[in-house]
Design an enzyme around this catalytic site. Structure first.
Site, PDB file in Angstrom:
ATOM      1  CE  LYS A 171      -2.582  -2.337  -0.560  1.00  0.00           C
ATOM      2  NZ  LYS A 171      -2.783  -1.833   0.806  1.00  0.00           N
ATOM      3  NE  ARG A 183       3.189  -0.890   1.222  1.00  0.00           N
ATOM      4  CZ  ARG A 183       2.484  -2.016   1.151  1.00  0.00           C
ATOM      5  NH1 ARG A 183       2.524  -2.757   0.069  1.00  0.00           N
ATOM      6  NH2 ARG A 183       1.725  -2.382   2.149  1.00  0.00           N
ATOM      7  NE  ARG A 235      -4.540  -8.422   7.148  1.00  0.00           N
ATOM      8  CZ  ARG A 235      -3.960  -7.593   6.283  1.00  0.00           C
ATOM      9  NH1 ARG A 235      -4.587  -7.241   5.170  1.00  0.00           N
ATOM     10  NH2 ARG A 235      -2.784  -7.096   6.540  1.00  0.00           N
ATOM     11  NE  ARG A 247       0.269  -9.339   6.947  1.00  0.00           N
ATOM     12  CZ  ARG A 247       0.029  -8.473   5.971  1.00  0.00           C
ATOM     13  NH1 ARG A 247      -0.783  -8.803   4.977  1.00  0.00           N
ATOM     14  NH2 ARG A 247       0.567  -7.297   5.980  1.00  0.00           N
ATOM     15  NE  ARG A 307       0.979  -3.181   7.941  1.00  0.00           N
ATOM     16  CZ  ARG A 307      -0.041  -4.014   8.133  1.00  0.00           C
ATOM     17  NH1 ARG A 307      -0.264  -4.523   9.338  1.00  0.00           N
ATOM     18  NH2 ARG A 307      -0.819  -4.337   7.146  1.00  0.00           N
TER      19      ARG A 307
HETATM   20  P1  ADP Z   1      -0.678  -4.226   3.817  1.00  0.00           P
HETATM   21  O1  ADP Z   1      -1.753  -4.997   4.456  1.00  0.00           O
HETATM   22  O2  ADP Z   1       0.085  -3.339   4.751  1.00  0.00           O
HETATM   23  O3  ADP Z   1      -1.079  -3.558   2.558  1.00  0.00           O
HETATM   24  P2  ADP Z   1       1.182  -5.987   2.416  1.00  0.00           P
HETATM   25  O4  ADP Z   1       0.893  -7.418   2.561  1.00  0.00           O
HETATM   26  O5  ADP Z   1       0.905  -5.325   1.111  1.00  0.00           O
HETATM   27  O6  ADP Z   1       0.421  -5.280   3.599  1.00  0.00           O
HETATM   28  O7  ADP Z   1       2.703  -5.703   2.801  1.00  0.00           O
HETATM   29  C1  ADP Z   1       3.285  -6.174   3.984  1.00  0.00           C
HETATM   30  C2  ADP Z   1       4.714  -5.662   4.143  1.00  0.00           C
HETATM   31  O8  ADP Z   1       5.508  -6.089   3.039  1.00  0.00           O
HETATM   32  C3  ADP Z   1       4.874  -4.147   4.154  1.00  0.00           C
HETATM   33  O9  ADP Z   1       4.640  -3.595   5.442  1.00  0.00           O
HETATM   34  C4  ADP Z   1       6.332  -4.000   3.713  1.00  0.00           C
HETATM   35  O10 ADP Z   1       7.229  -4.306   4.754  1.00  0.00           O
HETATM   36  C5  ADP Z   1       6.470  -5.084   2.670  1.00  0.00           C
HETATM   37  N1  ADP Z   1       6.134  -4.575   1.313  1.00  0.00           N
HETATM   38  C6  ADP Z   1       5.135  -5.023   0.513  1.00  0.00           C
HETATM   39  N2  ADP Z   1       5.098  -4.337  -0.658  1.00  0.00           N
HETATM   40  C7  ADP Z   1       6.090  -3.421  -0.575  1.00  0.00           C
HETATM   41  C8  ADP Z   1       6.564  -2.400  -1.442  1.00  0.00           C
HETATM   42  N3  ADP Z   1       6.010  -2.162  -2.638  1.00  0.00           N
HETATM   43  N4  ADP Z   1       7.608  -1.642  -1.024  1.00  0.00           N
HETATM   44  C9  ADP Z   1       8.203  -1.849   0.160  1.00  0.00           C
HETATM   45  N5  ADP Z   1       7.792  -2.783   1.037  1.00  0.00           N
HETATM   46  C10 ADP Z   1       6.769  -3.575   0.684  1.00  0.00           C
END
Ligand code: ADP
Length: 223
Positions: free
Chosen positions: A15, A90, A124, A157, A168
């Protein structure tokens, strides 16, 4: 191009990588709630302190916190001409909240098998300074450990460790996957498939651009 796009897909489906390329091609901002969460944590704001634990464990941050952050972000002038949402919504509650804040033109659903996701996430690397995304296997920086764009240091990360990745993926299946049906029923969803770890981002970005252009052309003929 004035378009309001949601990128949907499991963690590691690309994404952020695709959104950061599309933002330049379309001239609309890339809004990543994951980046926003990491910035709050890094800056040790009140919100940052509240959400660090969730983030480190691979859990979702509570809906009310993330919805508030996102609503504030979408009020800014640059988001009026469109945006690419990455990592939001989400949960169903977030999707319903988003509906009240803004209309959406298109939801891109990235379909990627679990094995590929695990390989990608565990390799990553992220730039500490500008957030650019790299991969030890597929998207190597020119110089080891250094960002091509800004020269910043690359790091892994906290939530890209194997135990957290599994959590996750579980959270995604439980909380976010229902959104696929939600948006499909509204007629907004378009599927994009990536079954090969080595497919370069440009190929997928081209497919997404094809969908966007198609949509624009059809809109034109309907008016
Ligand atoms: P991923 O690679 O899992 O898509 P992101 O960078 O989008 O990772 O998100 C990392 C973390 O930030 C998630 O695991 C969550 O803890 C938090 N987070 C991000 N966006 C949301 C959301 N829309 N709702 C709840 N938590 C979120």
């Amino acid at each position: 191009m004035k378009m309001k796009i949601v990128m949907l897909g499991p963690p590691g489906s690309g994404k952020g990588t695709y959104a950061s390329r599309l933002t330049k091609m379309l001239g609309i901002p890339h809004i990543s709630t994951g980046d926003m969460v990491r910035e709050e944590i890094k800056a040790q704001t009140e919100i940052g302190k509240k959400i660090k634990e969730y983030n480190d464990r691979g859990e979702l941050v509570p809906d009310e916190i993330i919805i508030k952050l996102l609503a504030e972000r979408l009020k800014k002038a640059d988001a009026k001409k469109g945006f690419i949402l990455d990592g939001f919504p989400r949960t169903l509650r977030q999707a319903e909240a988003l509906e009240k804040i803004s209309e959406i033109d298109l939801v891109i659903n990235l379909n990627v098998p679990d094995e590929i996701i695990i390989q990608r996430l565990s390799n990553r690397l992220i730039c500490k300074r500008c957030g650019a995304i790299y991969n030890r296997l597929t998207l190597k920086p020119k110089v080891n450990g250094v960002c091509d764009i800004c020269g910043g240091e690359l790091y892994q990360r906290e939530d890209d460790k194997p135990e957290v990745i599994r959590e996750r993926l579980k959270v995604y299946k439980r909380s976010t996957e229902p959104l696929i049906e939600y948006y499909r029923r509204k007629g907004l969803l378009r599927d994009v498939y990536c079954n090969d770890l080595m497919t370069p981002p440009e190929v997928i970005v081209e497919r997404i651009m094809g969908i966007i252009n198609n949509l624009k052309n059809n809109e034109g003929t309907n008016q």
